[in-house]
Design a protein around this motif. Sequence first.
Motif, PDB file in Angstrom:
ATOM      1  N   ALA A   1      -8.902  68.549  23.146  1.00  0.00           N
ATOM      2  CA  ALA A   1      -8.980  69.380  24.391  1.00  0.00           C
ATOM      3  C   ALA A   1      -9.581  68.212  25.713  1.00  0.00           C
ATOM      4  N   LEU A   2     -10.431  68.053  25.403  1.00  0.00           N
ATOM      5  CA  LEU A   2     -10.931  66.580  26.670  1.00  0.00           C
ATOM      6  C   LEU A   2     -10.192  65.617  26.959  1.00  0.00           C
ATOM      7  N   GLN A   3      -9.629  65.501  25.448  1.00  0.00           N
ATOM      8  CA  GLN A   3      -8.761  64.533  26.008  1.00  0.00           C
ATOM      9  C   GLN A   3      -7.429  64.432  26.498  1.00  0.00           C
ATOM     10  N   ILE A   4      -7.021  65.649  26.677  1.00  0.00           N
ATOM     11  CA  ILE A   4      -5.528  65.965  27.044  1.00  0.00           C
ATOM     12  C   ILE A   4      -5.971  66.132  28.261  1.00  0.00           C
ATOM     13  N   GLU A   5      -7.526  67.030  29.242  1.00  0.00           N
ATOM     14  CA  GLU A   5      -7.732  67.669  30.553  1.00  0.00           C
ATOM     15  C   GLU A   5      -8.000  66.391  30.773  1.00  0.00           C
ATOM     16  N   ARG A   6      -8.786  64.829  30.436  1.00  0.00           N
ATOM     17  CA  ARG A   6      -8.972  63.487  31.071  1.00  0.00           C
ATOM     18  C   ARG A   6      -7.763  63.070  31.851  1.00  0.00           C
ATOM     19  N   LEU A   7      -6.700  62.899  30.073  1.00  0.00           N
ATOM     20  CA  LEU A   7      -5.342  62.516  30.813  1.00  0.00           C
ATOM     21  C   LEU A   7      -4.284  63.497  31.918  1.00  0.00           C
ATOM     22  N   LEU A   8      -4.369  64.245  32.279  1.00  0.00           N
ATOM     23  CA  LEU A   8      -4.224  65.064  32.869  1.00  0.00           C
ATOM     24  C   LEU A   8      -4.453  64.810  33.984  1.00  0.00           C
ATOM     25  N   GLU A   9      -5.400  64.707  34.292  1.00  0.00           N
ATOM     26  CA  GLU A   9      -6.558  64.483  35.718  1.00  0.00           C
ATOM     27  C   GLU A   9      -5.902  62.791  35.960  1.00  0.00           C
ATOM     28  N   ARG A  10      -5.485  62.346  34.958  1.00  0.00           N
ATOM     29  CA  ARG A  10      -6.155  60.517  34.855  1.00  0.00           C
ATOM     30  C   ARG A  10      -4.554  60.306  34.975  1.00  0.00           C
ATOM     31  N   ASP A  11      -3.916  60.306  34.174  1.00  0.00           N
ATOM     32  CA  ASP A  11      -3.163  59.739  33.550  1.00  0.00           C
ATOM     33  C   ASP A  11      -1.378  60.361  34.690  1.00  0.00           C
ATOM     34  N   LYS A  12      -1.596  61.597  34.756  1.00  0.00           N
ATOM     35  CA  LYS A  12      -0.472  62.673  36.129  1.00  0.00           C
ATOM     36  C   LYS A  12       0.314  62.370  34.674  1.00  0.00           C
ATOM     37  N   LEU A  13       0.260  62.590  33.434  1.00  0.00           N
ATOM     38  CA  LEU A  13       1.405  62.763  32.391  1.00  0.00           C
ATOM     39  C   LEU A  13       1.435  63.919  32.435  1.00  0.00           C
ATOM     40  N   LYS A  14       2.720  64.378  31.572  1.00  0.00           N
ATOM     41  CA  LYS A  14       2.948  65.935  31.506  1.00  0.00           C
ATOM     42  C   LYS A  14       2.332  65.877  29.933  1.00  0.00           C
ATOM     43  N   GLU A  15       1.734  67.414  29.992  1.00  0.00           N
ATOM     44  CA  GLU A  15       1.146  67.620  28.341  1.00  0.00           C
ATOM     45  C   GLU A  15       1.608  67.305  27.719  1.00  0.00           C
ATOM     46  N   ALA A  16       3.394  67.991  27.642  1.00  0.00           N
ATOM     47  CA  ALA A  16       4.038  67.178  26.277  1.00  0.00           C
ATOM     48  C   ALA A  16       3.693  65.208  25.915  1.00  0.00           C
ATOM     49  N   GLU A  17       4.243  64.860  27.054  1.00  0.00           N
ATOM     50  CA  GLU A  17       3.884  63.679  27.188  1.00  0.00           C
ATOM     51  C   GLU A  17       3.060  62.974  26.325  1.00  0.00           C
ATOM     52  N   ILE A  18       1.773  63.509  26.800  1.00  0.00           N
ATOM     53  CA  ILE A  18      -0.010  63.237  25.966  1.00  0.00           C
ATOM     54  C   ILE A  18      -0.274  63.645  24.407  1.00  0.00           C
ATOM     55  N   LEU A  19       0.904  64.945  24.924  1.00  0.00           N
ATOM     56  CA  LEU A  19       0.457  65.230  23.436  1.00  0.00           C
ATOM     57  C   LEU A  19       1.064  64.502  21.755  1.00  0.00           C
ATOM     58  N   GLN A  20       2.619  63.583  22.710  1.00  0.00           N
ATOM     59  CA  GLN A  20       3.612  62.823  22.239  1.00  0.00           C
ATOM     60  C   GLN A  20       2.250  61.542  21.853  1.00  0.00           C
ATOM     61  N   ARG A  21       1.678  60.748  22.916  1.00  0.00           N
ATOM     62  CA  ARG A  21       0.769  59.927  22.714  1.00  0.00           C
ATOM     63  C   ARG A  21      -0.189  59.791  21.458  1.00  0.00           C
ATOM     64  N   LEU A  22      -0.728  61.441  21.621  1.00  0.00           N
ATOM     65  CA  LEU A  22      -2.165  61.475  20.289  1.00  0.00           C
ATOM     66  C   LEU A  22      -1.020  61.528  18.916  1.00  0.00           C
ATOM     67  N   ALA A  23      -0.263  62.127  19.488  1.00  0.00           N
ATOM     68  CA  ALA A  23       0.299  62.351  17.379  1.00  0.00           C
ATOM     69  C   ALA A  23       0.346  60.708  17.117  1.00  0.00           C
ATOM     70  N   CYS A  24       1.017  59.683  17.838  1.00  0.00           N
ATOM     71  CA  CYS A  24       0.963  58.012  17.452  1.00  0.00           C
ATOM     72  C   CYS A  24      -0.741  57.742  16.983  1.00  0.00           C
ATOM     73  N   GLN A  25      -1.749  58.288  17.395  1.00  0.00           N
ATOM     74  CA  GLN A  25      -2.649  58.129  16.830  1.00  0.00           C
ATOM     75  C   GLN A  25      -3.505  58.710  15.953  1.00  0.00           C
ATOM     76  N   MET A  26      -4.336  58.535  14.968  1.00  0.00           N
ATOM     77  CA  MET A  26      -5.405  59.255  14.151  1.00  0.00           C
ATOM     78  C   MET A  26      -6.266  60.365  14.833  1.00  0.00           C
ATOM     79  N   ASP A  27      -5.849  61.646  14.557  1.00  0.00           N
ATOM     80  CA  ASP A  27      -6.791  62.173  15.069  1.00  0.00           C
ATOM     81  C   ASP A  27      -8.155  61.977  15.115  1.00  0.00           C
ATOM     82  N   ILE A  28      -8.552  62.274  15.723  1.00  0.00           N
ATOM     83  CA  ILE A  28      -9.753  62.298  16.741  1.00  0.00           C
ATOM     84  C   ILE A  28     -10.802  62.361  15.409  1.00  0.00           C
TER      85      ILE A  28
END
Length: 196
Positions: free
Chosen positions: A137-164
Amino acid sequence: MVLKNAIALTGGIGTGKSTTIKILESQGYKILDADKIAHQLLQEHRFKIAQHFGSDILEKDILNRKKLGAIVFQDAHELKWLEDFLHPLIREHMLKKAYELEKNHQAYFLDIPLFFEVGGKKCYPVSKVVLVYASRALQIERLLERDKLKEAEILQRLACQMDIEQKRAMSDYIIDNSSSLKDLNKQVERFLKTLL
């Protein structure tokens, strides 16, 4: 050969790994950065990569990483092709530099965001694995603020990495970056004391 002085530093996007690296550098530690090597290799091999992905990823003979990212983060097959191409080259460069640093007999860090995804200690025989942790949840929050990505894009990128949380379970030491920069500094200091 075991890298006795090497410590792998890993984390997910938005966990604060880059900030942790800056803290370590300010303390005088050497850092081998897999992402920097990857960026260099992308440019060195841009024409081969463009043969696979199409010439529109090149702009004036320079690989446009955003265009490439738009392709690979939406297509697991294409991401796998790129990873299969790049990771052996990254590993070769990282290990070559690591063997040189081993001669100094001082702790140093391998900054490898996808440490576990590429094989962990089988590929990089380090002494310790340190995870910079933040909840999903904090990763998503930070990425929304830092990278100005849409949540769907963030979730796609997170899905490409092993779960934290999986990474957390596999790591030797956790630096929890769920709080402030001041707290992160304290956590890093606490870890560095374990090296003495």
